[in-house]
Design a protein around this motif. Structure first.
Motif, PDB file in Angstrom:
ATOM      1  N   ARG A  70     -25.182 -57.217  11.309  1.00 17.01           N
ATOM      2  CA  ARG A  70     -25.341 -57.195  12.767  1.00 17.01           C
ATOM      3  C   ARG A  70     -25.917 -58.513  13.275  1.00 17.01           C
ATOM      4  NH1 ARG A  70     -27.231 -51.873  11.886  1.00 17.01           N
ATOM      5  NH2 ARG A  70     -29.387 -52.511  12.251  1.00 17.01           N
ATOM      6  N   PHE A  71     -26.884 -59.075  12.523  1.00 14.98           N
ATOM      7  CA  PHE A  71     -27.450 -60.356  12.948  1.00 14.98           C
ATOM      8  C   PHE A  71     -26.378 -61.444  12.901  1.00 14.98           C
ATOM      9  CE2 PHE A  71     -29.789 -64.347  12.044  1.00 14.98           C
ATOM     10  CZ  PHE A  71     -30.524 -64.406  13.221  1.00 14.98           C
ATOM     11  N   GLY A  72     -25.542 -61.413  11.871  1.00 16.62           N
ATOM     12  CA  GLY A  72     -24.453 -62.379  11.788  1.00 16.62           C
ATOM     13  C   GLY A  72     -23.503 -62.264  12.965  1.00 16.62           C
ATOM     14  N   GLN A  73     -23.237 -61.036  13.413  1.00 18.97           N
ATOM     15  CA  GLN A  73     -22.360 -60.830  14.571  1.00 18.97           C
ATOM     16  C   GLN A  73     -23.000 -61.381  15.846  1.00 18.97           C
ATOM     17  OE1 GLN A  73     -19.551 -60.113  12.578  1.00 18.97           O
ATOM     18  NE2 GLN A  73     -19.022 -59.234  14.554  1.00 18.97           N
ATOM     19  N   VAL A  74     -24.308 -61.211  15.980  1.00 14.87           N
ATOM     20  CA  VAL A  74     -25.006 -61.752  17.142  1.00 14.87           C
ATOM     21  C   VAL A  74     -24.921 -63.274  17.148  1.00 14.87           C
ATOM     22  CG1 VAL A  74     -27.276 -62.054  18.224  1.00 14.87           C
ATOM     23  CG2 VAL A  74     -26.579 -59.804  17.380  1.00 14.87           C
ATOM     24  N   VAL A  75     -25.131 -63.886  15.989  1.00 15.57           N
ATOM     25  CA  VAL A  75     -25.075 -65.343  15.887  1.00 15.57           C
ATOM     26  C   VAL A  75     -23.678 -65.851  16.241  1.00 15.57           C
ATOM     27  CG1 VAL A  75     -25.166 -67.276  14.274  1.00 15.57           C
ATOM     28  CG2 VAL A  75     -26.945 -65.524  14.212  1.00 15.57           C
ATOM     29  N   ARG A  76     -22.658 -65.159  15.774  1.00 17.12           N
ATOM     30  CA  ARG A  76     -21.286 -65.553  16.079  1.00 17.12           C
ATOM     31  C   ARG A  76     -20.988 -65.462  17.572  1.00 17.12           C
ATOM     32  NH1 ARG A  76     -20.602 -63.116  10.892  1.00 17.12           N
ATOM     33  NH2 ARG A  76     -19.346 -64.411   9.496  1.00 17.12           N
ATOM     34  N   ALA A  77     -21.583 -64.491  18.230  1.00 14.96           N
ATOM     35  CA  ALA A  77     -21.291 -64.255  19.641  1.00 14.96           C
ATOM     36  C   ALA A  77     -22.149 -65.098  20.587  1.00 14.96           C
ATOM     37  CB  ALA A  77     -21.487 -62.776  19.968  1.00 14.96           C
ATOM     38  N   GLU A  78     -23.222 -65.697  20.073  1.00 17.05           N
ATOM     39  CA  GLU A  78     -24.162 -66.438  20.923  1.00 17.05           C
ATOM     40  C   GLU A  78     -24.325 -67.875  20.421  1.00 17.05           C
ATOM     41  OE1 GLU A  78     -25.415 -65.336  23.621  1.00 17.05           O
ATOM     42  OE2 GLU A  78     -24.946 -63.201  23.497  1.00 17.05           O
ATOM     43  N   PRO A  79     -23.444 -68.785  20.825  1.00 20.06           N
ATOM     44  CA  PRO A  79     -23.536 -70.185  20.366  1.00 20.06           C
ATOM     45  C   PRO A  79     -24.883 -70.837  20.666  1.00 20.06           C
ATOM     46  CG  PRO A  79     -21.434 -69.768  21.449  1.00 20.06           C
ATOM     47  CD  PRO A  79     -22.283 -68.565  21.695  1.00 20.06           C
ATOM     48  N   ALA A  80     -25.472 -70.506  21.815  1.00 18.09           N
ATOM     49  CA  ALA A  80     -26.761 -71.115  22.168  1.00 18.09           C
ATOM     50  C   ALA A  80     -27.849 -70.684  21.197  1.00 18.09           C
ATOM     51  CB  ALA A  80     -27.147 -70.734  23.595  1.00 18.09           C
ATOM     52  N   HIS A 111     -18.405 -50.601   1.118  1.00 20.00           N
ATOM     53  CA  HIS A 111     -19.371 -50.541   2.214  1.00 20.00           C
ATOM     54  C   HIS A 111     -18.688 -51.036   3.479  1.00 20.00           C
ATOM     55  CE1 HIS A 111     -23.240 -50.721   4.298  1.00 20.00           C
ATOM     56  NE2 HIS A 111     -22.856 -51.901   4.754  1.00 20.00           N
ATOM     57  N   LEU A 112     -18.758 -50.244   4.555  1.00 16.28           N
ATOM     58  CA  LEU A 112     -18.083 -50.598   5.804  1.00 16.28           C
ATOM     59  C   LEU A 112     -19.020 -51.308   6.763  1.00 16.28           C
ATOM     60  CD1 LEU A 112     -16.021 -47.382   6.650  1.00 16.28           C
ATOM     61  CD2 LEU A 112     -15.471 -49.236   5.068  1.00 16.28           C
ATOM     62  N   ASN A 113     -18.580 -52.451   7.287  1.00 17.66           N
ATOM     63  CA  ASN A 113     -19.233 -53.121   8.397  1.00 17.66           C
ATOM     64  C   ASN A 113     -18.285 -53.013   9.581  1.00 17.66           C
ATOM     65  OD1 ASN A 113     -21.601 -53.968   7.096  1.00 17.66           O
ATOM     66  ND2 ASN A 113     -20.600 -55.772   6.269  1.00 17.66           N
ATOM     67  N   VAL A 114     -18.662 -52.243  10.587  1.00 12.30           N
ATOM     68  CA  VAL A 114     -17.761 -51.931  11.695  1.00 12.30           C
ATOM     69  C   VAL A 114     -18.040 -52.836  12.887  1.00 12.30           C
ATOM     70  CG1 VAL A 114     -16.960 -50.147  13.283  1.00 12.30           C
ATOM     71  CG2 VAL A 114     -17.594 -49.543  10.929  1.00 12.30           C
ATOM     72  N   VAL A 115     -16.978 -53.468  13.413  1.00  7.09           N
ATOM     73  CA  VAL A 115     -17.057 -54.315  14.596  1.00  7.09           C
ATOM     74  C   VAL A 115     -16.187 -53.690  15.675  1.00  7.09           C
ATOM     75  CG1 VAL A 115     -16.668 -56.614  15.544  1.00  7.09           C
ATOM     76  CG2 VAL A 115     -17.337 -56.358  13.147  1.00  7.09           C
ATOM     77  N   VAL A 116     -16.787 -53.393  16.823  1.00  6.55           N
ATOM     78  CA  VAL A 116     -16.034 -52.811  17.935  1.00  6.55           C
ATOM     79  C   VAL A 116     -15.535 -53.926  18.844  1.00  6.55           C
ATOM     80  CG1 VAL A 116     -16.127 -51.270  19.932  1.00  6.55           C
ATOM     81  CG2 VAL A 116     -17.373 -50.685  17.836  1.00  6.55           C
ATOM     82  N   GLU A 117     -14.199 -53.999  19.030  1.00 12.96           N
ATOM     83  CA  GLU A 117     -13.567 -55.005  19.874  1.00 12.96           C
ATOM     84  C   GLU A 117     -12.668 -54.288  20.874  1.00 12.96           C
ATOM     85  OE1 GLU A 117     -11.564 -57.751  17.310  1.00 12.96           O
ATOM     86  OE2 GLU A 117     -13.427 -58.617  16.538  1.00 12.96           O
ATOM     87  N   PRO A 118     -13.188 -53.973  22.075  1.00 14.44           N
ATOM     88  CA  PRO A 118     -12.429 -53.190  23.051  1.00 14.44           C
ATOM     89  C   PRO A 118     -11.069 -53.772  23.408  1.00 14.44           C
ATOM     90  CG  PRO A 118     -14.728 -53.359  23.701  1.00 14.44           C
ATOM     91  CD  PRO A 118     -14.548 -54.298  22.539  1.00 14.44           C
ATOM     92  N   ASP A 119     -10.913 -55.110  23.345  1.00 13.62           N
ATOM     93  CA  ASP A 119      -9.632 -55.709  23.724  1.00 13.62           C
ATOM     94  C   ASP A 119      -8.531 -55.459  22.701  1.00 13.62           C
ATOM     95  OD1 ASP A 119     -10.755 -57.327  21.784  1.00 13.62           O
ATOM     96  OD2 ASP A 119      -9.862 -59.173  22.591  1.00 13.62           O
TER      97      ASP A 119
END
Length: 272
Positions: free
Chosen positions: A126-136, A232-240
């Protein structure tokens, strides 16, 4: 990993298992100490060269390691590094990297002993996903011009009281001492080490909406049957995505999304 380093790595692994036994506290202490030793070796090239110099006898290298590290870190970690210094590595950098890697392994062992290894895997992802989504945020974490204490404080502000102690320690080390990998790749690597400890693979599942518990369990069963072992599943929700599912296991991608199927139709129409 090839040649002498492979054999030395395997020997280090066995010694680490013996050193920490079933104690979470011992594993955590050794992990933190190994991180410190790896950092020290990277800061002092002459030290890592001396500890891997095949012109010195194994006894000499072991004695040197004990002399350099005595009183500076956990005694169990000193014993591990001193014993490893007797082995042949593919150079000082390989030795330092192995020490760092086993620091991660030790912390994951501590998490396993405490029954929170699954939590650590999920929190790192989850932290990795946050980092990917927040360049700043990524830029702030990796700003080499910023004081180390400032960057450490940022990590703790983001994660303290939200994650396990092992996750916080791993993220601090990865952010402050990251070398040779991007931040995201380094976090993914730790996740892979955690999964390997359970002898299972990691699958990244991309879906348009969250999976129900029943669907998640069913997907785990299907992927386990296909891959020949637990997953082990890492689930990413992408509505688009609109609908469907995309599964990534290592370099393998199984794309069953609506978007993918529409793209296939478009390609077929264009080819007429």
């Amino acid at each position: 990993m090839r040649g002498p380093s492979r054999e030395a790595y395997a020997a280090f692994d066995e010694r680490l298992r013996t050193a920490v036994g079933g104690s979470a506290d011992a594993a955590a202490a050794v992990g933190a100490a190994l991180f410190a030793v790896a950092d020290l070796m990277r800061e002092q090239p002459a030290m890592r060269r001396a500890l891997t110099d095949i012109g010195r006898s194994p006894d000499d290298r072991e004695t040197l390691a004990r002399t350099l590290l005595h009183g500076r870190t956990d005694p169990a970690a000193v014993d591990l590094v001193a014993a490893a210094a007797r082995d042949r590595w593919g150079g000082g950098r390989a030795f330092a990297s192995a020490i760092e890697e086993f620091g991660l392994v030790a912390l994951l062992s501590a998490a396993d002993q405490r029954g929170v290894l699954d939590d650590v895997e999920d929190e790192l992802f989850r932290f990795g996903q946050v980092v990917r989504a927040e360049p700043a945020l990524r830029t702030a974490l990796l700003d080499q011009a910023a004081p180390v204490d400032s960057r450490r404080g940022l990590v703790r502000t983001l994660l303290s009281e939200r994650v396990t102690a092992e996750t916080l320690q791993v993220v601090e080390h990865v952010v402050l001492g990251r070398r040779g990998r991007t931040l995201e790749a380094a976090l993914d690597h730790v996740g892979e080490l955690a999964a390997a400890r359970r002898r299972r693979r990691v699958a990244v599942i991309r879906v348009a909406a969250p999976l129900s518990t029943r669907h998640r369990e069913r997907l785990e069963q299907v992927l386990a049957a296909q891959t020949g072992g637990p997953v082990h599943l890492n689930v990413v929700v992408e509505p688009d995505m609109v609908g469907g599912i995309k599964v990534e296991i290592g370099d393998e991608v199984v794309d069953g999304t609506v978007r993918s199927r529409l793209a296939d139709v478009e390609r077929q129409l264009a080819g007429r």
